[in-house]
Scaffold this active site. Structure first.
Site, PDB file in Angstrom:
ATOM      1  N   GLY A  10       0.814  -1.215   0.000  1.00 25.98           N
ATOM      2  CA  GLY A  10       0.000   0.000   0.000  1.00 25.98           C
ATOM      3  C   GLY A  10       0.841   1.254   0.000  1.00 25.98           C
ATOM      4  O   GLY A  10       0.578   2.200   0.747  1.00 25.98           O
ATOM      5  N   SER A  12       1.436   3.463  -2.526  1.00 28.15           N
ATOM      6  CA  SER A  12       1.182   4.480  -3.550  1.00 28.15           C
ATOM      7  C   SER A  12       0.606   5.766  -2.977  1.00 28.15           C
ATOM      8  O   SER A  12       0.544   6.784  -3.674  1.00 28.15           O
ATOM      9  CB  SER A  12       0.240   3.933  -4.624  1.00 28.15           C
ATOM     10  OG  SER A  12      -1.010   3.571  -4.057  1.00 28.15           O
ATOM     11  N   SER A 128      -1.748  -1.973  12.412  1.00 24.46           N
ATOM     12  CA  SER A 128      -3.076  -2.225  12.955  1.00 24.46           C
ATOM     13  C   SER A 128      -3.794  -0.882  13.072  1.00 24.46           C
ATOM     14  O   SER A 128      -3.800  -0.095  12.134  1.00 24.46           O
ATOM     15  CB  SER A 128      -2.954  -2.928  14.315  1.00 24.46           C
ATOM     16  OG  SER A 128      -4.216  -3.132  14.899  1.00 24.46           O
ATOM     17  N   TYR A 142     -14.171  -2.797  10.004  1.00 25.17           N
ATOM     18  CA  TYR A 142     -12.782  -2.315   9.991  1.00 25.17           C
ATOM     19  C   TYR A 142     -12.120  -2.694  11.316  1.00 25.17           C
ATOM     20  O   TYR A 142     -11.008  -3.244  11.336  1.00 25.17           O
ATOM     21  CB  TYR A 142     -12.743  -0.800   9.786  1.00 25.17           C
ATOM     22  CG  TYR A 142     -11.355  -0.220   9.871  1.00 25.17           C
ATOM     23  CD1 TYR A 142     -10.487  -0.288   8.785  1.00 25.17           C
ATOM     24  CD2 TYR A 142     -10.898   0.375  11.045  1.00 25.17           C
ATOM     25  CE1 TYR A 142      -9.201   0.230   8.863  1.00 25.17           C
ATOM     26  CE2 TYR A 142      -9.617   0.893  11.132  1.00 25.17           C
ATOM     27  CZ  TYR A 142      -8.773   0.821  10.045  1.00 25.17           C
ATOM     28  OH  TYR A 142      -7.498   1.333  10.129  1.00 25.17           O
ATOM     29  N   SER A 143     -12.804  -2.400  12.435  1.00 22.53           N
ATOM     30  CA  SER A 143     -12.263  -2.780  13.741  1.00 22.53           C
ATOM     31  C   SER A 143     -12.053  -4.285  13.831  1.00 22.53           C
ATOM     32  O   SER A 143     -11.023  -4.754  14.326  1.00 22.53           O
ATOM     33  CB  SER A 143     -13.199  -2.324  14.866  1.00 22.53           C
ATOM     34  OG  SER A 143     -13.120  -0.935  15.077  1.00 22.53           O
ATOM     35  N   LYS A 146      -8.941  -5.362  12.142  1.00 20.46           N
ATOM     36  CA  LYS A 146      -7.732  -4.987  12.875  1.00 20.46           C
ATOM     37  C   LYS A 146      -7.586  -5.796  14.164  1.00 20.46           C
ATOM     38  O   LYS A 146      -6.465  -6.110  14.576  1.00 20.46           O
ATOM     39  CB  LYS A 146      -7.743  -3.485  13.167  1.00 20.46           C
ATOM     40  CG  LYS A 146      -7.652  -2.615  11.911  1.00 20.46           C
ATOM     41  CD  LYS A 146      -6.385  -2.902  11.108  1.00 20.46           C
ATOM     42  CE  LYS A 146      -6.216  -1.940   9.937  1.00 20.46           C
ATOM     43  NZ  LYS A 146      -4.971  -2.195   9.165  1.00 20.46           N
ATOM     44  N   ASN A 176      -4.121  12.670   9.094  1.00 18.49           N
ATOM     45  CA  ASN A 176      -4.663  13.369   7.926  1.00 18.49           C
ATOM     46  C   ASN A 176      -4.074  12.759   6.658  1.00 18.49           C
ATOM     47  O   ASN A 176      -3.053  13.205   6.146  1.00 18.49           O
ATOM     48  CB  ASN A 176      -4.347  14.861   8.016  1.00 18.49           C
ATOM     49  CG  ASN A 176      -5.001  15.658   6.903  1.00 18.49           C
ATOM     50  OD1 ASN A 176      -5.779  15.120   6.114  1.00 18.49           O
ATOM     51  ND2 ASN A 176      -4.688  16.932   6.825  1.00 18.49           N
TER      52      ASN A 176
END
Length: 269
Positions: A10, A12, A128, A142-143, A146, A176
């Site tokens: 990941g 990019s 994580s 999502y949680s 992880k 951000n």
């Protein structure tokens, strides 16, 4: 320090891109992955890899071994998020979430571990989330993905200890990055009269916290320190101080108080 051969998934955009650049600037040989063709980032060599496809993963790792002769560090950073009520998530959405965030990690680790075992050294850094410490409303899968990475990493660290392979977890809070804009939103949640208002209130808070979050270089710096240390900590929390302290409080705060605090913060009423 001797330059390390590093693979980061990941790479990019977001965390991955900045971390890859920072490691490359320190003199390491860095390979990055992305799902779509991407130009090299400075000296970072980009490879097209789908972490959910074990064949794609294995081919990329074999290419690096062929070119460099070894793999020193794997950073599992690739991930995505789906926002919506757990009840209304489709099987396709759940599969996409778990395949990318959890099984992608599994695929990458399975591909590099034979080479690290043979070398009797190596380091695996799994990204994580503070959301892997506590369940976040409307970010539930999502949680869950992880939480799965957390449990997998704990067990893996024990299993590969005899081979002098270090496994580390990094738990970012809000940063951000482009993650906010790239979040997939479940359409069914917004259309459900029982969930819609609560979901939109919570999502507004989540997106505000992310946009006001730390600069991703802070996470990159933390990862660089883990790469440099011979015996890094198993867990590293990085992010806004309030979030880090709140995540740490889960170990001693009563569950009902933790749930109450989360309901207040995310405007669940």
């Amino acid at each position: 320090m001797q330059p390390q051969i590093i693979l980061i998934t990941g790479a990019s955009s977001g965390f991955g891109k900045i971390t890859a650049q920072m490691l490359s600037e320190q003199g390491h040989i860095v390979y990055g992955t992305s799902r779509k063709p991407s130009e090299n980032i400075g000296k970072v060599r980009m490879l097209v890899v789908d972490v959910t496809n074990s064949i794609s993963v294995r081919q990329a790792v074999e290419q690096i071994i062929s070119e460099q002769g070894r793999m020193d560090v794997l950073i599992n950073n690739a991930g995505m998020g789906i926002g919506g009520a757990l009840e209304l998530a489709t099987e396709e959405e759940v599969s996409m979430q778990m395949n990318t965030n959890f099984f992608g990690v599994v695929n990458m680790c399975k591909a590099v571990l034979p080479y690290m075992r043979k070398a009797r050294r190596g380091k695996i850094i799994n990204i994580s989330s503070i959301g892997g410490v506590m369940g976040i409303p409307y970010q539930g899968f999502y949680s869950a993905s992880k939480f799965a990475v957390e449990g997998y990493s704990e067990a893996l660290a024990l299993e590969v200890h005899p081979f002098h392979i270090k496994v580390c977890l990094v738990q970012p809070g809000d940063f951000n990055t482009g993650f906010t804009d790239n979040r997939n939103i479940s359409e069914l949640t917004g259309q459900n009269e029982d969930y819609a208002d609560s979901f939109l209130r919570s999502l507004k808070i989540i997106e505000k916290e992310e946009r006001n979050g730390c600069h991703p270089r802070k996470l990159g710096a933390a990862i660089c320190k883990i790469v440099a240390r011979k015996n890094p900590p198993f867990r590293t929390k990085v992010g806004p101080l309030v979030q880090v302290l709140f995540a740490k409080s889960k170990s001693w705060l009563p569950d009902n108080m933790m749930q109450y605090a989360l309901r207040i913060f995310y405007a669940i009423r």
